[in-house]
Motif scaffolding. Structure first.
Motif, PDB file in Angstrom:
ATOM      1  N   LEU A 104      15.914   2.444  -3.743  1.00 54.10           N
ATOM      2  CA  LEU A 104      14.626   2.945  -4.194  1.00 54.10           C
ATOM      3  C   LEU A 104      14.684   4.438  -4.504  1.00 54.10           C
ATOM      4  N   MET A 105      15.411   5.182  -3.679  1.00 59.21           N
ATOM      5  CA  MET A 105      15.483   6.626  -3.885  1.00 59.21           C
ATOM      6  C   MET A 105      16.125   6.976  -5.224  1.00 59.21           C
ATOM      7  N   GLY A 106      16.941   6.091  -5.772  1.00 57.83           N
ATOM      8  CA  GLY A 106      17.567   6.332  -7.061  1.00 57.83           C
ATOM      9  C   GLY A 106      16.966   5.534  -8.196  1.00 57.83           C
ATOM     10  N   ASP A 107      15.809   4.919  -7.948  1.00 64.53           N
ATOM     11  CA  ASP A 107      15.165   4.083  -8.953  1.00 64.53           C
ATOM     12  C   ASP A 107      14.107   4.905  -9.687  1.00 64.53           C
ATOM     13  N   ASP A 108      14.302   5.099 -10.994  1.00 61.60           N
ATOM     14  CA  ASP A 108      13.346   5.879 -11.774  1.00 61.60           C
ATOM     15  C   ASP A 108      11.983   5.199 -11.849  1.00 61.60           C
ATOM     16  N   PHE A 109      11.973   3.877 -11.856  1.00 66.05           N
ATOM     17  CA  PHE A 109      10.694   3.160 -11.919  1.00 66.05           C
ATOM     18  C   PHE A 109       9.883   3.368 -10.632  1.00 66.05           C
ATOM     19  N   PHE A 110      10.583   3.476  -9.506  1.00 67.28           N
ATOM     20  CA  PHE A 110       9.871   3.740  -8.254  1.00 67.28           C
ATOM     21  C   PHE A 110       9.218   5.118  -8.289  1.00 67.28           C
ATOM     22  N   TRP A 111       9.951   6.123  -8.715  1.00 68.77           N
ATOM     23  CA  TRP A 111       9.385   7.468  -8.760  1.00 68.77           C
ATOM     24  C   TRP A 111       8.273   7.557  -9.804  1.00 68.77           C
ATOM     25  N   ASN A 112       8.420   6.818 -10.896  1.00 64.68           N
ATOM     26  CA  ASN A 112       7.347   6.788 -11.892  1.00 64.68           C
ATOM     27  C   ASN A 112       6.084   6.161 -11.302  1.00 64.68           C
ATOM     28  N   ALA A 113       6.256   5.064 -10.542  1.00 61.69           N
ATOM     29  CA  ALA A 113       5.102   4.420  -9.905  1.00 61.69           C
ATOM     30  C   ALA A 113       4.470   5.330  -8.862  1.00 61.69           C
ATOM     31  N   LEU A 114       5.298   6.053  -8.113  1.00 57.15           N
ATOM     32  CA  LEU A 114       4.761   6.979  -7.119  1.00 57.15           C
ATOM     33  C   LEU A 114       3.992   8.108  -7.790  1.00 57.15           C
ATOM     34  N   LYS A 115       4.538   8.645  -8.895  1.00 60.34           N
ATOM     35  CA  LYS A 115       3.837   9.711  -9.617  1.00 60.34           C
ATOM     36  C   LYS A 115       2.520   9.206 -10.180  1.00 60.34           C
ATOM     37  N   SER A 265     -10.127   7.136   1.104  1.00 56.86           N
ATOM     38  CA  SER A 265      -9.932   7.050  -0.342  1.00 56.86           C
ATOM     39  C   SER A 265      -8.462   7.223  -0.708  1.00 56.86           C
ATOM     40  N   THR A 266      -7.759   8.072   0.016  1.00 52.54           N
ATOM     41  CA  THR A 266      -6.329   8.261  -0.250  1.00 52.54           C
ATOM     42  C   THR A 266      -5.551   6.998   0.080  1.00 52.54           C
ATOM     43  N   ILE A 267      -5.903   6.357   1.187  1.00 50.60           N
ATOM     44  CA  ILE A 267      -5.248   5.095   1.538  1.00 50.60           C
ATOM     45  C   ILE A 267      -5.530   4.038   0.473  1.00 50.60           C
ATOM     46  N   GLY A 268      -6.778   3.971   0.012  1.00 51.21           N
ATOM     47  CA  GLY A 268      -7.117   3.019  -1.032  1.00 51.21           C
ATOM     48  C   GLY A 268      -6.380   3.291  -2.335  1.00 51.21           C
ATOM     49  N   ALA A 269      -6.218   4.588  -2.679  1.00 52.96           N
ATOM     50  CA  ALA A 269      -5.481   4.933  -3.899  1.00 52.96           C
ATOM     51  C   ALA A 269      -4.006   4.570  -3.770  1.00 52.96           C
ATOM     52  N   THR A 270      -3.443   4.711  -2.575  1.00 51.48           N
ATOM     53  CA  THR A 270      -2.040   4.344  -2.378  1.00 51.48           C
ATOM     54  C   THR A 270      -1.827   2.850  -2.569  1.00 51.48           C
ATOM     55  N   GLN A 271      -2.823   2.049  -2.210  1.00 54.41           N
ATOM     56  CA  GLN A 271      -2.709   0.597  -2.317  1.00 54.41           C
ATOM     57  C   GLN A 271      -3.337   0.037  -3.589  1.00 54.41           C
ATOM     58  N   LEU A 272      -3.642   0.885  -4.556  1.00 54.61           N
ATOM     59  CA  LEU A 272      -4.343   0.455  -5.761  1.00 54.61           C
ATOM     60  C   LEU A 272      -3.555  -0.634  -6.487  1.00 54.61           C
ATOM     61  N   PHE A 273      -4.228  -1.744  -6.784  1.00 54.28           N
ATOM     62  CA  PHE A 273      -3.540  -2.887  -7.382  1.00 54.28           C
ATOM     63  C   PHE A 273      -4.382  -3.597  -8.433  1.00 54.28           C
ATOM     64  N   GLY A 274      -5.574  -4.027  -8.085  1.00 50.49           N
ATOM     65  CA  GLY A 274      -6.358  -4.876  -8.960  1.00 50.49           C
ATOM     66  C   GLY A 274      -6.757  -4.205 -10.258  1.00 50.49           C
ATOM     67  N   GLU A 275      -7.236  -2.968 -10.190  1.00 50.97           N
ATOM     68  CA  GLU A 275      -7.717  -2.287 -11.394  1.00 50.97           C
ATOM     69  C   GLU A 275      -6.624  -2.096 -12.442  1.00 50.97           C
ATOM     70  N   MET A 320       5.527   2.314   1.427  1.00 53.71           N
ATOM     71  CA  MET A 320       4.094   2.589   1.346  1.00 53.71           C
ATOM     72  C   MET A 320       3.493   2.740   2.737  1.00 53.71           C
ATOM     73  N   PHE A 321       3.960   1.921   3.674  1.00 54.68           N
ATOM     74  CA  PHE A 321       3.478   2.022   5.052  1.00 54.68           C
ATOM     75  C   PHE A 321       3.842   3.373   5.665  1.00 54.68           C
ATOM     76  N   LEU A 322       5.041   3.850   5.394  1.00 59.37           N
ATOM     77  CA  LEU A 322       5.439   5.164   5.902  1.00 59.37           C
ATOM     78  C   LEU A 322       4.618   6.279   5.262  1.00 59.37           C
ATOM     79  N   ILE A 323       4.291   6.127   3.978  1.00 59.34           N
ATOM     80  CA  ILE A 323       3.427   7.120   3.322  1.00 59.34           C
ATOM     81  C   ILE A 323       2.056   7.155   3.988  1.00 59.34           C
ATOM     82  N   LEU A 324       1.526   5.985   4.324  1.00 54.19           N
ATOM     83  CA  LEU A 324       0.229   5.928   4.994  1.00 54.19           C
ATOM     84  C   LEU A 324       0.302   6.543   6.396  1.00 54.19           C
ATOM     85  N   LEU A 325       1.429   6.380   7.076  1.00 57.26           N
ATOM     86  CA  LEU A 325       1.590   7.026   8.380  1.00 57.26           C
ATOM     87  C   LEU A 325       1.592   8.544   8.243  1.00 57.26           C
ATOM     88  N   ILE A 326       2.204   9.041   7.188  1.00 54.12           N
ATOM     89  CA  ILE A 326       2.195  10.490   6.950  1.00 54.12           C
ATOM     90  C   ILE A 326       0.764  10.969   6.685  1.00 54.12           C
TER      91      ILE A 326
END
Length: 342
Positions: A104-115, A265-275, A320-326
């Motif tokens: 994941l750390m070397g996956d451009d699609f992952f970093w694009n999704a995170l951005k 709201s930040t937690i909800g934005a991290t898990q954004l899926f349906g929209e 994503m779970f670790l991001i939410l813990l942060i």
């Protein structure tokens, strides 16, 4: 002792025999009835057990469902993230350790999704909470039909994601959408909302803002109604205007509530899926032709249920779970700092 007292103290007799005491605890001749005593003892034991164990029985369903649908999937996902496993054969696992996370750390699609997740989160959270704060401030006044307006602002929250996304897809249509029609009235060229990078993220953020502003507004309204009226009276006596009272009285009193809504709201934005999934149905989980609005939730769905890589999807879920813990740790630190300053 008088004759009347003697009559009261004397046992009542019927047919020359003494009646048993109240409660039936006496046998013939006034002796205690062992069977009645055992029944009392059993009732007492059952009562003590009921008082002791009933609260656990009442909350047991929550823990059963949490173990089945919360803790077990979390632990199984963590175990699967350490293996190479496909969704077509979930029992065939090959141990790879942290290789899925390293990939994941070397996956451009992952970093694009995170951005994209961070960008859409900022575009939706900041305006959403500012508008909610203003709406709550207006509803806090004694308006005619205030109950109607409170129900009205909560209506978008009760609307399904699919219905909201369908309406906004029509509004943001390139050729016949109402948004481009309104922009054309002021001389702005039509915008390709679905295929542009920033434009598509703004459109997805608009759906989130529309759905969640009323929910946060009611939270702010409840917190505003708990602010003592003496603070506003003191500020008015000091010559503070309505705007100054809002800045110097309302906002400081709402700090814990604002922090709570920011975190949620930040937690909800991290898990954004349906929209984003429904905003461009033809693109599916890719989030546009160039992945321009693919979030972490969409990327997880693409890896797990489109590409069938269950191990990689589990690694994304745990990231994503670790991001939410942060986020939770930052919330705790900020809340502790605010508590000390207060």
């Amino acid at each position: 002792m008088t004759s009347s007292d003697a009559r009261i103290a004397a046992p009542a007799r019927k047919g020359g025999a003494a009646l048993p005491r109240a409660g039936g605890g006496a046998g013939p001749g006034g002796a205690p009835d062992p069977r009645e005593d055992r029944r009392r003892e059993r009732r007492s034991r059952w009562y003590r057990r009921d008082v002791r164990w009933s609260p656990y029985a009442f909350i047991a369903p929550f823990f059963v469902f949490f173990l089945a649908f919360g803790l077990f999937p979390l632990l199984y996902t963590g175990w699967a993230s350490l293996h190479r496993v496909e969704l077509t054969a979930p029992t065939d696992m090959e141990w790879v350790g942290l290789k899925n996370f390293a990939r994941l750390m070397g996956d451009d699609f992952f970093w694009n999704a995170l951005k994209n997740t961070v960008t859409i989160g900022l575009l939706s959270t900041v305006p959403q909470l500012l508008i909610a704060l203003g709406v709550a401030h207006l509803l806090n006044y004694k308006l005619r039909g205030s109950m109607f307006f409170r129900v009205a602002v909560l209506t978008p929250y009760a609307t399904s994601v699919a219905a909201a996304a369908l309406v906004f897809v029509l509004l943001f249509g390139r050729d016949y959408g109402m948004i481009n029609w309104a922009l054309g009235l002021v001389g702005i060229d039509p915008v390709d909302w679905q295929n542009g990078t920033l434009s598509s993220q703004i459109a997805v953020s608009t759906i989130v803002i529309w759905r969640w502003t009323g929910y946060n507004a009611l939270i702010y309204l409840a917190a505003m109604q708990a602010i003592p009226a003496d603070l506003y009276e003191s500020a008015a006596l000091d010559g503070a205007s309505r705007w100054q009272q809002f800045i110097h009285v309302t906002i400081p009193s709402l700090r814990p509530t604002i922090l709570f809504t920011v975190v949620v709201s930040t937690i909800g934005a991290t898990q954004l899926f349906g929209e984003p999934l429904l905003f461009n149905g033809s693109a599916g989980a890719t989030g546009g032709g160039d992945h321009q609005f693919q979030t972490l939730g969409l990327y997880l769905y693409e890896q797990g249920w489109v590409n069938l890589h269950l191990g990689r999807a589990s690694a994304i879920a745990w990231t994503m779970f670790l991001i939410l813990l942060i986020i939770a740790a930052v919330n705790w630190l900020v809340g502790r700092r605010l508590g000390k300053n207060a």
